[in-house]
Motif scaffolding. Structure first.
Motif, PDB file in Angstrom:
ATOM      1  N   UNK A 153       0.804  -1.261  -0.277  1.00 30.17           N
ATOM      2  CA  UNK A 153      -0.128  -0.190   0.205  1.00 30.17           C
ATOM      3  C   UNK A 153       0.846   1.242  -0.062  1.00 30.17           C
ATOM      4  N   UNK A 154       0.692   2.511  -0.958  1.00 28.24           N
ATOM      5  CA  UNK A 154       1.036   3.136  -1.262  1.00 28.24           C
ATOM      6  C   UNK A 154       0.334   4.275  -0.127  1.00 28.24           C
ATOM      7  N   UNK A 155       0.783   5.560  -0.383  1.00 24.65           N
ATOM      8  CA  UNK A 155       0.042   6.417   0.811  1.00 24.65           C
ATOM      9  C   UNK A 155      -1.287   7.078  -0.004  1.00 24.65           C
ATOM     10  N   UNK A 156      -2.285   7.490   0.727  1.00 24.62           N
ATOM     11  CA  UNK A 156      -3.748   7.777  -0.223  1.00 24.62           C
ATOM     12  C   UNK A 156      -3.564   8.904  -0.596  1.00 24.62           C
ATOM     13  N   UNK A 157      -4.085   9.308  -0.926  1.00 22.14           N
ATOM     14  CA  UNK A 157      -4.234  10.719  -1.789  1.00 22.14           C
ATOM     15  C   UNK A 157      -6.264  10.811  -1.639  1.00 22.14           C
ATOM     16  N   UNK A 179      -0.102   7.877  -9.155  1.00 22.73           N
ATOM     17  CA  UNK A 179       1.089   6.988  -9.496  1.00 22.73           C
ATOM     18  C   UNK A 179       2.090   6.467  -9.858  1.00 22.73           C
ATOM     19  N   UNK A 180       2.610   7.733 -10.706  1.00 28.64           N
ATOM     20  CA  UNK A 180       4.161   8.107 -10.301  1.00 28.64           C
ATOM     21  C   UNK A 180       4.647   8.473  -9.561  1.00 28.64           C
ATOM     22  N   UNK A 181       3.516   9.136  -8.730  1.00 28.35           N
ATOM     23  CA  UNK A 181       4.576   9.490  -6.885  1.00 28.35           C
ATOM     24  C   UNK A 181       5.070   8.613  -6.516  1.00 28.35           C
ATOM     25  N   UNK A 182       3.608   7.263  -6.729  1.00 23.08           N
ATOM     26  CA  UNK A 182       3.878   6.113  -6.014  1.00 23.08           C
ATOM     27  C   UNK A 182       5.362   5.518  -5.913  1.00 23.08           C
ATOM     28  N   UNK A 208      -3.214   3.778  -3.198  1.00 20.82           N
ATOM     29  CA  UNK A 208      -1.984   3.385  -4.288  1.00 20.82           C
ATOM     30  C   UNK A 208      -1.635   2.134  -3.599  1.00 20.82           C
ATOM     31  N   UNK A 209      -2.158   0.717  -4.859  1.00 17.21           N
ATOM     32  CA  UNK A 209      -1.617  -0.642  -4.494  1.00 17.21           C
ATOM     33  C   UNK A 209      -0.694  -1.017  -5.402  1.00 17.21           C
ATOM     34  N   UNK A 215      11.184  -4.431 -13.871  1.00 19.37           N
ATOM     35  CA  UNK A 215      11.210  -3.122 -13.852  1.00 19.37           C
ATOM     36  C   UNK A 215       9.209  -2.991 -14.074  1.00 19.37           C
ATOM     37  N   UNK A 216       8.426  -4.079 -14.335  1.00 17.78           N
ATOM     38  CA  UNK A 216       7.207  -3.626 -14.675  1.00 17.78           C
ATOM     39  C   UNK A 216       6.673  -3.092 -13.104  1.00 17.78           C
ATOM     40  N   UNK A 217       6.401  -2.156 -13.238  1.00 23.06           N
ATOM     41  CA  UNK A 217       5.742  -1.694 -11.784  1.00 23.06           C
ATOM     42  C   UNK A 217       3.349  -1.699 -12.066  1.00 23.06           C
ATOM     43  N   UNK A 218       3.094  -1.892 -11.449  1.00 27.90           N
ATOM     44  CA  UNK A 218       0.944  -2.440 -11.902  1.00 27.90           C
ATOM     45  C   UNK A 218       0.711  -1.118 -10.190  1.00 27.90           C
ATOM     46  N   UNK A 219       0.450   0.208 -11.089  1.00 28.20           N
ATOM     47  CA  UNK A 219      -1.065   0.640  -9.962  1.00 28.20           C
ATOM     48  C   UNK A 219      -1.661   0.833 -10.005  1.00 28.20           C
TER      49      UNK A 219
END
Length: 239
Positions: A153-157, A179-182, A208-209, A215-219
């Motif tokens: 989990x990322x920071x809620x926005x 998403x990029x910021x996460x 963000x999940x 090098x593949x990111x899914x948010x």
């Protein structure tokens, strides 16, 4: 094809003095908006017709991010309309004509009065059929993005006023920015895909999940009730 000339502004670059990823998305959607406005099929027309073009998905491939002050040419054209969907390509080129960005997008026509998608009619696209442009030569990815089971989990926005556009929900580019910021600082994204699922509005919270495979990111940007607003797939340099 519809094009406009631009120069990369200081307000659009990151710490590396290159156009940011959200800046790329903004240039693309600005280009299609300019075309619609010039054809008198823009915001005023759509509001009067109780219609809106809503974005279903992006695929954006970045060959090179333009530098601060660099002159660029941004272009777009719709290449197909099927049922309720419209399909549109975009490019950004340098002044010598070399591709910097290639993109594909899928849109759907929405009846704002009835609250549902509607079939595209000739009057909705009369100005776009002048060229019958060909589909851009690029490697096309599926519109659907698979969600990995494992994530952190990322920071809620919380959705604020600066996230909102004329449709009164979160602007398409803002999901990419969140998403990029996460992701970790310092990585460079070469390709981004976005699948839009539900429009977030003022006061909503996007959580963000974040999943990573090399090098593949899914948010996945989700609500507290597990509703997915958008899924953003990003491939970093070296993947």
């Amino acid at each position: 094809m519809y094009s406009f000339n631009a120069r990369v502004r200081y307000s659009e670059v990151g710490g590396d003095c290159k156009l940011s990823l959200p800046g790329v998305v903004n240039y693309l959607q600005d280009c299609s908006t300019f075309q619609s406005e010039d054809l008198k099929l823009g915001i005023d027309y759509l509001e009067q017709s109780r219609r809106a073009w809503w974005l279903s998905s992006w695929q954006i491939v970045v060959e090179r991010y333009p530098q601060l002050g660099e002159e660029i040419v941004v272009s777009t054209w719709p290449y197909a309309f099927k049922g309720m969907y419209g399909y549109r390509n975009f490019t950004i080129r340098d002044r010598q004509g070399a591709f910097l960005v290639k993109a594909n997008s899928v849109w759907f026509l929405f009846d704002t009065a009835a609250g549902r998608p509607v079939k595209v009619e000739e009057e909705d696209i009369r100005g776009y059929r002048t060229g019958e442009e060909e589909k851009l030569d690029m490697e096309y990815a599926p519109r659907r993005i698979s969600l990995p089971e494992a994530y952190k989990l990322g920071e809620p926005v919380k959705v604020a006023r600066h996230h909102i556009d004329t449709n009164r929900h979160v602007n398409n580019a803002q999901y990419v920015a969140v998403a990029r910021e996460a992701l970790p600082e310092g990585i460079e994204i070469r390709e981004v895909r976005v699948e839009y699922k539900k429009a977030a509005v003022m006061g909503d919270v996007m959580i963000p999940r974040i999943s990573q495979d090399k090098d593949i990111y899914v948010v996945a940007l989700c609500s507290r009730e597990d509703v997915i607003y958008a899924v953003v797939w990003m491939q970093a340099v070296g993947a």
